[in-house]
Design an enzyme around this catalytic site. Sequence first.
Site, short mmCIF file in Angstrom:
data_model
loop_
_atom_site.label_atom_id
_atom_site.label_comp_id
_atom_site.label_asym_id
_atom_site.label_seq_id
_atom_site.Cartn_x
_atom_site.Cartn_y
_atom_site.Cartn_z
N ASP A 128 9.94 -35.35 19.28
CA ASP A 128 11.13 -35.22 20.08
C ASP A 128 12.04 -36.45 19.89
O ASP A 128 12.71 -36.88 20.81
CB ASP A 128 10.72 -35.09 21.56
CG ASP A 128 11.87 -34.61 22.42
OD1 ASP A 128 12.92 -34.30 21.87
OD2 ASP A 128 11.70 -34.58 23.67
N CYS A 151 6.05 -15.83 34.65
CA CYS A 151 6.86 -17.06 34.61
C CYS A 151 8.30 -16.78 35.06
O CYS A 151 8.92 -17.61 35.74
CB CYS A 151 6.83 -17.67 33.21
SG CYS A 151 7.23 -16.52 31.90
N CYS A 183 1.05 -19.06 34.31
CA CYS A 183 0.79 -18.35 33.05
C CYS A 183 -0.70 -18.07 32.91
O CYS A 183 -1.52 -18.99 32.94
CB CYS A 183 1.30 -19.19 31.87
SG CYS A 183 0.99 -18.38 30.30
C1 B12 Z 1 15.98 -29.54 25.19
C2 B12 Z 1 14.55 -29.56 25.68
C3 B12 Z 1 14.31 -29.21 27.01
C4 B12 Z 1 15.41 -28.62 27.89
C5 B12 Z 1 15.64 -27.16 27.48
C6 B12 Z 1 14.34 -26.36 27.26
C7 B12 Z 1 14.45 -25.26 26.21
N1 B12 Z 1 13.78 -24.16 26.42
O1 B12 Z 1 15.17 -25.40 25.24
C8 B12 Z 1 14.80 -28.83 29.30
C9 B12 Z 1 15.28 -30.15 29.86
C10 B12 Z 1 15.10 -27.73 30.33
C11 B12 Z 1 13.31 -28.95 28.97
C12 B12 Z 1 12.30 -28.70 29.88
C13 B12 Z 1 10.95 -28.79 29.59
N2 B12 Z 1 10.41 -29.31 28.47
CO1 B12 Z 1 11.45 -29.76 26.90
N3 B12 Z 1 12.28 -30.09 25.23
C14 B12 Z 1 13.50 -29.91 24.81
C15 B12 Z 1 13.61 -30.23 23.32
C16 B12 Z 1 14.23 -31.63 23.16
C17 B12 Z 1 14.43 -29.23 22.49
C18 B12 Z 1 14.09 -27.75 22.76
C19 B12 Z 1 15.00 -26.84 21.97
O2 B12 Z 1 15.06 -26.92 20.76
N4 B12 Z 1 15.76 -25.97 22.65
C20 B12 Z 1 16.69 -25.07 22.00
C21 B12 Z 1 16.57 -23.66 22.57
C22 B12 Z 1 17.49 -22.73 21.80
O3 B12 Z 1 15.22 -23.27 22.37
P1 B12 Z 1 14.49 -22.23 23.28
O4 B12 Z 1 15.12 -22.10 24.59
O5 B12 Z 1 13.03 -22.58 23.23
O6 B12 Z 1 14.74 -20.87 22.47
C23 B12 Z 1 13.91 -20.49 21.40
C24 B12 Z 1 13.13 -19.19 21.69
O7 B12 Z 1 12.98 -18.96 23.06
C25 B12 Z 1 13.85 -18.16 20.90
N5 B12 Z 1 14.91 -17.42 21.61
C26 B12 Z 1 16.03 -17.90 22.19
N6 B12 Z 1 16.77 -16.89 22.66
C27 B12 Z 1 16.10 -15.75 22.37
C28 B12 Z 1 16.42 -14.44 22.65
C29 B12 Z 1 15.52 -13.43 22.28
C30 B12 Z 1 15.86 -12.03 22.59
C31 B12 Z 1 14.32 -13.77 21.59
C32 B12 Z 1 13.34 -12.73 21.20
C33 B12 Z 1 14.02 -15.12 21.31
C34 B12 Z 1 14.93 -16.08 21.71
O8 B12 Z 1 14.46 -18.86 19.80
C35 B12 Z 1 14.83 -20.17 20.21
C36 B12 Z 1 14.71 -21.14 19.05
O9 B12 Z 1 13.37 -21.28 18.65
C37 B12 Z 1 12.10 -30.19 22.88
C38 B12 Z 1 11.71 -31.19 21.79
C39 B12 Z 1 12.20 -30.72 20.46
N7 B12 Z 1 12.86 -31.62 19.73
O10 B12 Z 1 12.02 -29.58 20.08
C40 B12 Z 1 11.33 -30.49 24.21
C41 B12 Z 1 10.05 -29.71 24.46
C42 B12 Z 1 10.33 -28.26 24.17
N8 B12 Z 1 9.86 -29.84 25.91
C43 B12 Z 1 8.63 -29.90 26.27
C44 B12 Z 1 8.18 -29.89 27.62
C45 B12 Z 1 6.74 -30.31 27.87
C46 B12 Z 1 9.06 -29.50 28.65
C47 B12 Z 1 8.69 -29.19 30.11
C48 B12 Z 1 7.36 -28.46 30.28
C49 B12 Z 1 8.69 -30.54 30.90
C50 B12 Z 1 8.48 -30.39 32.41
N9 B12 Z 1 7.25 -30.16 32.87
O11 B12 Z 1 9.41 -30.52 33.16
C51 B12 Z 1 9.90 -28.32 30.55
C52 B12 Z 1 9.65 -26.83 30.33
C53 B12 Z 1 10.82 -25.96 30.72
C54 B12 Z 1 10.79 -24.62 29.99
N10 B12 Z 1 10.50 -23.54 30.68
O12 B12 Z 1 11.06 -24.60 28.78
C55 B12 Z 1 7.67 -29.83 25.08
C56 B12 Z 1 7.07 -28.42 25.02
C57 B12 Z 1 5.64 -28.34 24.54
C58 B12 Z 1 5.19 -26.90 24.50
N11 B12 Z 1 3.92 -26.66 24.75
O13 B12 Z 1 5.97 -26.02 24.26
C59 B12 Z 1 8.67 -30.18 23.87
C60 B12 Z 1 8.35 -29.48 22.57
C61 B12 Z 1 8.60 -31.72 23.69
C62 B12 Z 1 7.35 -32.15 22.94
N12 B12 Z 1 7.50 -32.86 21.84
O14 B12 Z 1 6.23 -31.87 23.29
N13 B12 Z 1 13.12 -29.28 27.66
S1 SF4 Z 2 1.97 -14.81 29.24
FE1 SF4 Z 2 2.75 -16.75 30.11
S2 SF4 Z 2 4.64 -17.13 28.92
FE2 SF4 Z 2 4.09 -15.00 28.57
S3 SF4 Z 2 5.24 -13.87 30.12
FE3 SF4 Z 2 3.22 -14.29 31.03
S4 SF4 Z 2 3.51 -16.21 32.16
FE4 SF4 Z 2 5.24 -16.02 30.76
#
Ligand code: B12
Ligand code: SF4
Length: 374
Positions: free
Chosen positions: A156, A216, A270
């Site tokens: 990250d 979730c 979950c």
């Molecule tokens: C920005 C960020 C956040 C933001 C936004 C989260 C997010 N979902 O993007 C905020 C501040 C909210 C956040 C919160 C948390 N985060 Co954070 N965060 C990041 C960061 C820096 C980037 C994530 C990213 O690329 N987001 C971009 C968006 C577009 O990604 P996305 O929402 O996941 O969408 C993907 C899919 O869902 C899918 N998708 C999107 N739209 C659609 C639509 C359809 C129809 C479909 C099928 C798929 C799809 O494609 C997307 C691209 O892969 C990463 C580190 C990193 N450099 O990767 C850590 C990271 C994801 N975070 C982490 C953690 C631990 C957390 C928290 C648990 C912390 C906490 N306890 O408070 C929470 C979890 C919240 C949650 N439910 O996600 C860990 C996750 C580890 C893991 N097991 O996944 C990471 C990887 C950091 C690390 N190095 O460990 N985080």
């Molecule tokens: S399996 Fe976990 S991540 Fe998947 S929908 Fe259920 S609670 Fe959410």
Amino acid sequence: MRVIIARMNALKNRPANDSREFYARLATDLKEWGRELGFQQIGVTTVDLDEHEVRLLEWLRAGRHGEMAYMARHGTRRSRPHELMPGTIRVISARMDYLPADTASPLVLLERPTIGYVSRYALGRDYHKVVRARLKRLAARIEQHSGPFGYRAFVDSAPVLEKALAENAGLGWIGKHTNLLNRGAGSWFFLGEIYTDLPLPPDRAASNHCGQCQACIDICPTRAIVAPYQLDARRCISYLTIELRGSIPEALRPLIGNRIYGCDDCQLVCPWNRFARSSGEPDFAPREALRTPQLTTLFAWSEPQFLEYTAGSAIRRIGYECWLRNIAVALGNALRVTEGGAQTPIVAALTTRLDHPSPLVREHVSWALAQKEK
Ligand code: B12
Ligand code: SF4
Ligand code: SF4
């Protein structure tokens, strides 16, 4: 000198034609070395993130990153590893469990309005430091064995699409809550990666096992998971308490409850987290002051105390002002659900900060005090 000899020996190990067997063997070995270094799982993937790039761009276009300008700043470098580090053809993705063993039940803590809830990942030492140091040791081990190679380690710490890479490397799937989860290990783990020019054989991507579940989505206090796999960060408590620097939108404050740093609710419900194992890493052991902290105690910390108690912790990054902001919101929420004498210490604590030099803190304190009448 010793390093040079080690490298020469290593180069002797490497076949002249850089054969496929050599890299297949290396891929097996490095997974074993990763486990020895404390990672629970390692996988290898290519740099192809086409589908994820489309989703990332849609998310940014919709403004769902809120004030996290760094998410938009790097163009396609986040979804194209070879643009971030030219020459990259493979990514070694790693995961490390962080759930501390000896903590009170998170669900019980969330039911206690005068206790501050800190998300499980932030109870110990800052993971960025811990995981990155281990990745560097893994890279050094590879180098010792195979000779010098091009690489960079990330946790990250740069524009990297960590979850998508990990999914492709077979470490788990991106669940409906948008965290990466694994059938045998749940989701309580960090991710990190090594970008490399080594032609390692890629692993198979993980398949999705969310099925019909949407626990979730239903539990999320602020309705931040706006559709399966889609998170509006602007509503997520993790964003509101960690990333946002300004005022927390008033409509969302009552929904934050006693969560003062991050949020775990979507992971707590979950079903796959039944299979999660706790971490044995001493670095992730909870700090005493954060185990079951009284909100009023945390709110009384001076700035030097805040800096002392959060040294080496991820919490320090938000700074003292946002720390007080978050606790003020939780204290306001505690006032909403307590009565009579139980409110007295809360009101007293808030009153001490009514004339705090920061307008941000003052505004949240006034809001909190007004919750007594609600
Ligand atoms: C920005 C960020 C956040 C933001 C936004 C989260 C997010 N979902 O993007 C905020 C501040 C909210 C956040 C919160 C948390 N985060 Co954070 N965060 C990041 C960061 C820096 C980037 C994530 C990213 O690329 N987001 C971009 C968006 C577009 O990604 P996305 O929402 O996941 O969408 C993907 C899919 O869902 C899918 N998708 C999107 N739209 C659609 C639509 C359809 C129809 C479909 C099928 C798929 C799809 O494609 C997307 C691209 O892969 C990463 C580190 C990193 N450099 O990767 C850590 C990271 C994801 N975070 C982490 C953690 C631990 C957390 C928290 C648990 C912390 C906490 N306890 O408070 C929470 C979890 C919240 C949650 N439910 O996600 C860990 C996750 C580890 C893991 N097991 O996944 C990471 C990887 C950091 C690390 N190095 O460990 N985080
Ligand atoms: S399996 Fe976990 S991540 Fe998947 S929908 Fe259920 S609670 Fe959410
Ligand atoms: S971390 Fe909390 S607020 Fe964010 S999506 Fe999960 S349950 Fe919702």
